[in-house]
Design an enzyme around this catalytic site. Structure first.
Site, PDB file in Angstrom:
ATOM      1  N   GLU A   1       0.735  -1.193  -0.058  1.00  0.00           N
ATOM      2  CA  GLU A   1      -0.197   0.116   0.040  1.00  0.00           C
ATOM      3  C   GLU A   1       0.822   1.308   0.146  1.00  0.00           C
ATOM      4  O   GLU A   1       2.202   1.322   0.231  1.00  0.00           O
ATOM      5  CB  GLU A   1      -0.994  -0.020   1.212  1.00  0.00           C
TER       6      GLU A   1
ATOM      7  N   LYS B   1      -4.475  -1.623  13.988  1.00  0.00           N
ATOM      8  CA  LYS B   1      -3.904  -0.523  14.701  1.00  0.00           C
ATOM      9  C   LYS B   1      -4.298  -0.595  16.174  1.00  0.00           C
ATOM     10  O   LYS B   1      -5.466  -0.384  16.252  1.00  0.00           O
ATOM     11  CB  LYS B   1      -4.074   0.684  14.186  1.00  0.00           C
TER      12      LYS B   1
HETATM   13  N1  PSU Z   1      -0.942   1.034   9.746  1.00  0.00           N
HETATM   14  C1  PSU Z   1       0.102   1.632   9.566  1.00  0.00           C
HETATM   15  N2  PSU Z   1       0.246   3.034   8.995  1.00  0.00           N
HETATM   16  C2  PSU Z   1      -1.081   3.527   8.535  1.00  0.00           C
HETATM   17  C3  PSU Z   1      -2.170   2.647   8.206  1.00  0.00           C
HETATM   18  C4  PSU Z   1      -2.300   1.569   8.887  1.00  0.00           C
HETATM   19  O1  PSU Z   1       1.123   1.465  10.324  1.00  0.00           O
HETATM   20  O2  PSU Z   1      -0.828   4.575   7.856  1.00  0.00           O
HETATM   21  C5  PSU Z   1      -3.283   2.838   7.208  1.00  0.00           C
HETATM   22  C6  PSU Z   1      -3.595   1.827   6.556  1.00  0.00           C
HETATM   23  O3  PSU Z   1      -3.221   2.374   5.056  1.00  0.00           O
HETATM   24  C7  PSU Z   1      -4.986   1.529   6.755  1.00  0.00           C
HETATM   25  C8  PSU Z   1      -5.372   2.736   7.253  1.00  0.00           C
HETATM   26  O4  PSU Z   1      -5.628   0.766   5.656  1.00  0.00           O
HETATM   27  O5  PSU Z   1      -4.541   3.226   7.836  1.00  0.00           O
HETATM   28  C9  PSU Z   1      -6.866   2.565   7.714  1.00  0.00           C
HETATM   29  O6  PSU Z   1      -7.220   3.920   7.948  1.00  0.00           O
HETATM   30  P1  PSU Z   1      -8.989   4.111   8.373  1.00  0.00           P
HETATM   31  O7  PSU Z   1      -8.778   3.822   9.972  1.00  0.00           O
HETATM   32  O8  PSU Z   1      -8.867   5.778   8.226  1.00  0.00           O
HETATM   33  O9  PSU Z   1      -9.604   3.466   7.620  1.00  0.00           O
END
Ligand code: PSU
Ligand code: MN
Length: 297
Positions: free
Chosen positions: A27, A159
């Protein structure tokens, strides 16, 4: 316009797809929004190198110049700065048509990988249910994407700024296998221990590949493989403090993750950045190993 005109493949990714060689999708959201410049680009490049070291081909995905690109070059990766849009699955088309630079999240990357038939991906942490649900009713589009597409993602759990137990329950509801790579509990991103139980433990890349193959033949979609960070860090108190500040400052929606990661990096004296970087690179390498093992079945 046929899908192959909308998705531009690098010559290497095109050849690997034609020859059914192992490919790992990566990604760009973490490149653009997960780290301060120029660390994000370095993390992206190190992840690609880890995939190659495992014997697979990396396909870093993003939206540039009016199209979706699979297999970004080093020069193209440099364009994924904080100005890039953050693209979940629903945002890909608008970004491409409008000619903007767009960094794909896990969900956005999976949507492209599924369109191309790429079955493996490595990342840091999956999105999920945000704390305090249903106020705000913020559940990452990553979860919808894993339920709809067919792939295997190596990650360090979801996360940890999220509501991890609720995310784990939702993964079960959606029928997503959560395999622990030599662990019995889903890693908590920066921390190795204390997460919810996995649905099965695996001891090797080969075992994960065989389970993925069986799962897909049974009609299943995406599986997660949770790999614990090599250096475990407990930053749960810092996360609570920063989330409270985000709430006070009205930071919401897609901005929450970049805000929290940035503040954590600052207040941990760079420790979370190091752990985050290393786990992303290691996960990319393991995704490469599983892709290679799957190709050898
Ligand atoms: N984990 C990380 N850094 C990030 C993300 C996840 O260490 O930047 C990103 C990934 O791209 C994941 C996104 O798909 O955060 C999810 O964001 P949201 O909670 O806004 O859907
Ligand atoms: Mn969200």
């Amino acid at each position: 316009m046929p899908v192959h005109d909308l998705i531009r493949l690098s010559p290497e990714v095109e050849a690997a797809l034609a020859e059914s060689r192992p490919i790992v999708a990566l990604e760009t959201t973490l490149v653009a929004h997960g780290f301060p410049a120029p660390v994000g680009v370095e993390v992206g490049e190190a992840s690609e190198a880890a995939v190659r070291a495992a014997g697979a081909i990396p396909a870093t995905i993003g939206v540039l110049d009016g199209g979706v690109v699979a297999g970004l070059t080093a020069a193209e990766l440099e364009r994924f700065t904080t100005d890039a849009r953050k693209l979940g699955p629903r945002d890909l088309a608008a970004c491409a048509v409008q000619g903007a630079v767009g960094a794909t999240t896990v969900g956005g990357t999976l949507a492209v990988a599924a369109a191309l038939g790429i079955r493996f991906m490595g990342t840091g942490g999956l999105g999920g249910v945000h704390r305090g649900w249903p106020l705000p009713p913020d559940v990452s589009a990553d979860l919808g994407a894993v339920a709809r597409t067919r792939a295997l993602i190596v990650c360090s759990g979801s996360k940890s700024l999220l509501d991890v137990p609720s995310t784990s329950e939702l993964l079960e509801t959606l029928g997503v296998p959560v395999l622990g790579f030599r662990v019995d509990t889903l890693p908590l991103f920066y921390a190795a221990d204390g997460g919810p139980p996995v649905s099965a433990r695996v001891e090797s890349a080969d075992e994960a590949a065989r389970i993925a193959d069986a799962h897909w033949r049974l009609g299943g979609n995406t599986l997660l493989v949770g790999r614990a960070p090599d250096e475990s860090l407990d930053v749960s108190e810092l996360i609570e403090e920063i989330l409270a500040e985000a709430g006070e400052q009205g930071v919401a929606g897609q901005s929450v993750t970049p805000f929290v990661l940035g503040a954590l990096h600052e207040r941990s004296g760079g420790k979370t950045r190091r752990v985050n970087r290393d786990l992303i690179v290691a996960n990319a390498g393991l995704a490469g190993e599983v892709a290679v093992a799957y190709g050898a079945l």
